[in-house]
Design a protein around this motif. Sequence first.
Motif, PDB file in Angstrom:
ATOM      1  N   LYS A 102       0.916  -1.345  -0.034  1.00 57.91           N
ATOM      2  CA  LYS A 102      -0.163  -0.026   0.113  1.00 57.91           C
ATOM      3  C   LYS A 102       0.967   1.038  -0.047  1.00 57.91           C
ATOM      4  O   LYS A 102       1.623   1.636   0.911  1.00 57.91           O
ATOM      5  N   SER A 103       0.931   2.033  -1.125  1.00 56.88           N
ATOM      6  CA  SER A 103       1.635   3.067  -1.257  1.00 56.88           C
ATOM      7  C   SER A 103       1.083   4.279  -0.523  1.00 56.88           C
ATOM      8  O   SER A 103       1.704   5.404  -0.589  1.00 56.88           O
ATOM      9  N   ASP A 104       0.078   4.323   0.079  1.00 56.14           N
ATOM     10  CA  ASP A 104      -0.595   5.357   0.462  1.00 56.14           C
ATOM     11  C   ASP A 104      -0.875   5.318   2.156  1.00 56.14           C
ATOM     12  O   ASP A 104      -1.688   5.952   2.698  1.00 56.14           O
ATOM     13  N   THR A 105      -0.153   4.186   2.602  1.00 59.75           N
ATOM     14  CA  THR A 105      -0.198   3.988   4.111  1.00 59.75           C
ATOM     15  C   THR A 105       1.046   3.730   4.791  1.00 59.75           C
ATOM     16  O   THR A 105       1.791   2.891   4.331  1.00 59.75           O
ATOM     17  N   LEU A 106       1.108   4.511   5.945  1.00 60.30           N
ATOM     18  CA  LEU A 106       2.637   4.434   6.444  1.00 60.30           C
ATOM     19  C   LEU A 106       2.521   3.095   7.584  1.00 60.30           C
ATOM     20  O   LEU A 106       1.598   2.792   8.142  1.00 60.30           O
ATOM     21  N   ASP A 107       3.554   2.550   7.348  1.00 63.34           N
ATOM     22  CA  ASP A 107       3.859   1.430   8.250  1.00 63.34           C
ATOM     23  C   ASP A 107       4.177   2.004   9.718  1.00 63.34           C
ATOM     24  O   ASP A 107       5.595   2.108   9.672  1.00 63.34           O
ATOM     25  N   GLU A 108       3.371   2.162  10.447  1.00 61.20           N
ATOM     26  CA  GLU A 108       3.799   3.092  11.712  1.00 61.20           C
ATOM     27  C   GLU A 108       4.660   2.212  12.800  1.00 61.20           C
ATOM     28  O   GLU A 108       5.651   2.928  13.374  1.00 61.20           O
ATOM     29  N   ALA A 109       4.658   0.630  12.916  1.00 66.31           N
ATOM     30  CA  ALA A 109       5.260   0.341  13.657  1.00 66.31           C
ATOM     31  C   ALA A 109       6.827   0.369  13.462  1.00 66.31           C
ATOM     32  O   ALA A 109       7.799   0.609  14.157  1.00 66.31           O
ATOM     33  N   ARG A 110       7.189   0.118  11.986  1.00 66.64           N
ATOM     34  CA  ARG A 110       8.665   0.100  11.447  1.00 66.64           C
ATOM     35  C   ARG A 110       8.983   1.653  11.511  1.00 66.64           C
ATOM     36  O   ARG A 110      10.000   1.967  12.023  1.00 66.64           O
ATOM     37  N   PHE A 111       8.125   2.396  11.084  1.00 69.43           N
ATOM     38  CA  PHE A 111       8.588   4.018  11.303  1.00 69.43           C
ATOM     39  C   PHE A 111       8.901   4.367  12.758  1.00 69.43           C
ATOM     40  O   PHE A 111      10.045   4.968  12.852  1.00 69.43           O
ATOM     41  N   LYS A 112       8.183   4.081  13.579  1.00 69.03           N
ATOM     42  CA  LYS A 112       8.491   4.386  14.949  1.00 69.03           C
ATOM     43  C   LYS A 112       9.860   3.612  15.515  1.00 69.03           C
ATOM     44  O   LYS A 112      10.464   4.117  16.070  1.00 69.03           O
ATOM     45  N   LYS A 113      10.107   2.260  15.139  1.00 70.01           N
ATOM     46  CA  LYS A 113      11.384   1.722  15.460  1.00 70.01           C
ATOM     47  C   LYS A 113      12.380   2.170  14.864  1.00 70.01           C
ATOM     48  O   LYS A 113      13.409   2.596  15.534  1.00 70.01           O
ATOM     49  N   VAL A 114      12.401   2.688  13.807  1.00 65.08           N
ATOM     50  CA  VAL A 114      13.536   3.306  13.134  1.00 65.08           C
ATOM     51  C   VAL A 114      13.803   4.643  13.633  1.00 65.08           C
ATOM     52  O   VAL A 114      14.892   5.109  13.856  1.00 65.08           O
ATOM     53  N   MET A 115      12.584   5.371  13.811  1.00 68.24           N
ATOM     54  CA  MET A 115      12.829   6.892  14.048  1.00 68.24           C
ATOM     55  C   MET A 115      13.074   7.187  15.293  1.00 68.24           C
ATOM     56  O   MET A 115      13.727   8.124  15.779  1.00 68.24           O
ATOM     57  N   ILE A 116      12.957   6.334  16.357  1.00 65.18           N
ATOM     58  CA  ILE A 116      13.390   6.718  17.636  1.00 65.18           C
ATOM     59  C   ILE A 116      14.883   6.675  17.676  1.00 65.18           C
ATOM     60  O   ILE A 116      15.358   7.640  18.368  1.00 65.18           O
ATOM     61  N   GLY A 117      15.505   5.724  16.916  1.00 60.54           N
ATOM     62  CA  GLY A 117      16.897   5.930  16.850  1.00 60.54           C
ATOM     63  C   GLY A 117      17.624   7.067  16.171  1.00 60.54           C
ATOM     64  O   GLY A 117      18.441   7.848  16.656  1.00 60.54           O
ATOM     65  N   GLU A 118      16.919   7.323  15.088  1.00 56.95           N
ATOM     66  CA  GLU A 118      17.078   8.546  14.243  1.00 56.95           C
ATOM     67  C   GLU A 118      16.963   9.891  15.169  1.00 56.95           C
ATOM     68  O   GLU A 118      18.044  10.566  15.213  1.00 56.95           O
ATOM     69  N   PHE A 119      16.012   9.957  15.717  1.00 58.10           N
ATOM     70  CA  PHE A 119      15.623  11.172  16.337  1.00 58.10           C
ATOM     71  C   PHE A 119      16.391  11.441  17.874  1.00 58.10           C
ATOM     72  O   PHE A 119      16.930  12.366  18.294  1.00 58.10           O
ATOM     73  N   SER A 120      16.850  10.217  18.409  1.00 59.39           N
ATOM     74  CA  SER A 120      17.754  10.134  19.617  1.00 59.39           C
ATOM     75  C   SER A 120      19.187  10.836  18.782  1.00 59.39           C
ATOM     76  O   SER A 120      19.698  11.248  19.777  1.00 59.39           O
ATOM     77  N   GLN A 121      19.703  10.633  17.760  1.00 62.38           N
ATOM     78  CA  GLN A 121      21.022  11.312  17.483  1.00 62.38           C
ATOM     79  C   GLN A 121      20.787  12.850  17.420  1.00 62.38           C
ATOM     80  O   GLN A 121      21.684  13.455  17.635  1.00 62.38           O
ATOM     81  N   VAL A 122      19.668  13.407  17.292  1.00 63.31           N
ATOM     82  CA  VAL A 122      19.432  14.851  17.434  1.00 63.31           C
ATOM     83  C   VAL A 122      19.484  15.215  18.989  1.00 63.31           C
ATOM     84  O   VAL A 122      20.071  16.284  19.457  1.00 63.31           O
ATOM     85  N   SER A 123      18.479  14.604  19.782  1.00 64.63           N
ATOM     86  CA  SER A 123      18.044  14.975  21.014  1.00 64.63           C
ATOM     87  C   SER A 123      19.168  14.341  22.026  1.00 64.63           C
ATOM     88  O   SER A 123      19.263  14.885  23.094  1.00 64.63           O
ATOM     89  N   GLY A 124      19.685  13.286  21.717  1.00 62.66           N
ATOM     90  CA  GLY A 124      20.625  12.602  22.801  1.00 62.66           C
ATOM     91  C   GLY A 124      19.849  11.220  23.373  1.00 62.66           C
ATOM     92  O   GLY A 124      18.643  11.127  23.303  1.00 62.66           O
TER      93      GLY A 124
END
Length: 143
Positions: A102-124
């Motif tokens: 589905k190219s119109d729906t976000l995979d929220e579980a995968r998004f959150k799993k990846v982005m916690i680590g990515e955002f932590s690079q900015v926030s600490g």
Amino acid sequence: MRISFKTLLISFLVSIFLPLSMAHASSAPKKEEAEAGPPYVRLSSVAIPVFENQSVVNYIFLTVRLNLTAKADVNKLREKEPYFRNQLMQAAYKTSFALPDKSDTLDEARFKKVMIGEFSQVSGAGMIQSIEILDQNPKRRRR
């Protein structure tokens, strides 16, 4: 001694608006206290690409809220909002976060799993408690 009309008018306006402005200034801390609730950073809407076979087939417009831990400096992290959006865009161009079929729906579980680590690079480390997807709208709906 004669008082001009302009002087009288200015005196009158100052006598009316000065107490109002002082009352407004004294009520400002109450507004901040009312907004005090759980700490978070809300990211402006971002369009992330959806890839299929190395080509962009759609965009999903996201509004994201980062819920912070109690030890996080909220004001400092809110100033870093553009850096969080940049980190999101960089990750989105490496990985497609849409559901596989589905190219119109976000995979929220995968998004959150990846982005916690990515955002932590900015926030600490240990500053982000969770990620909420407030809104997601695809550019094109699936037919």
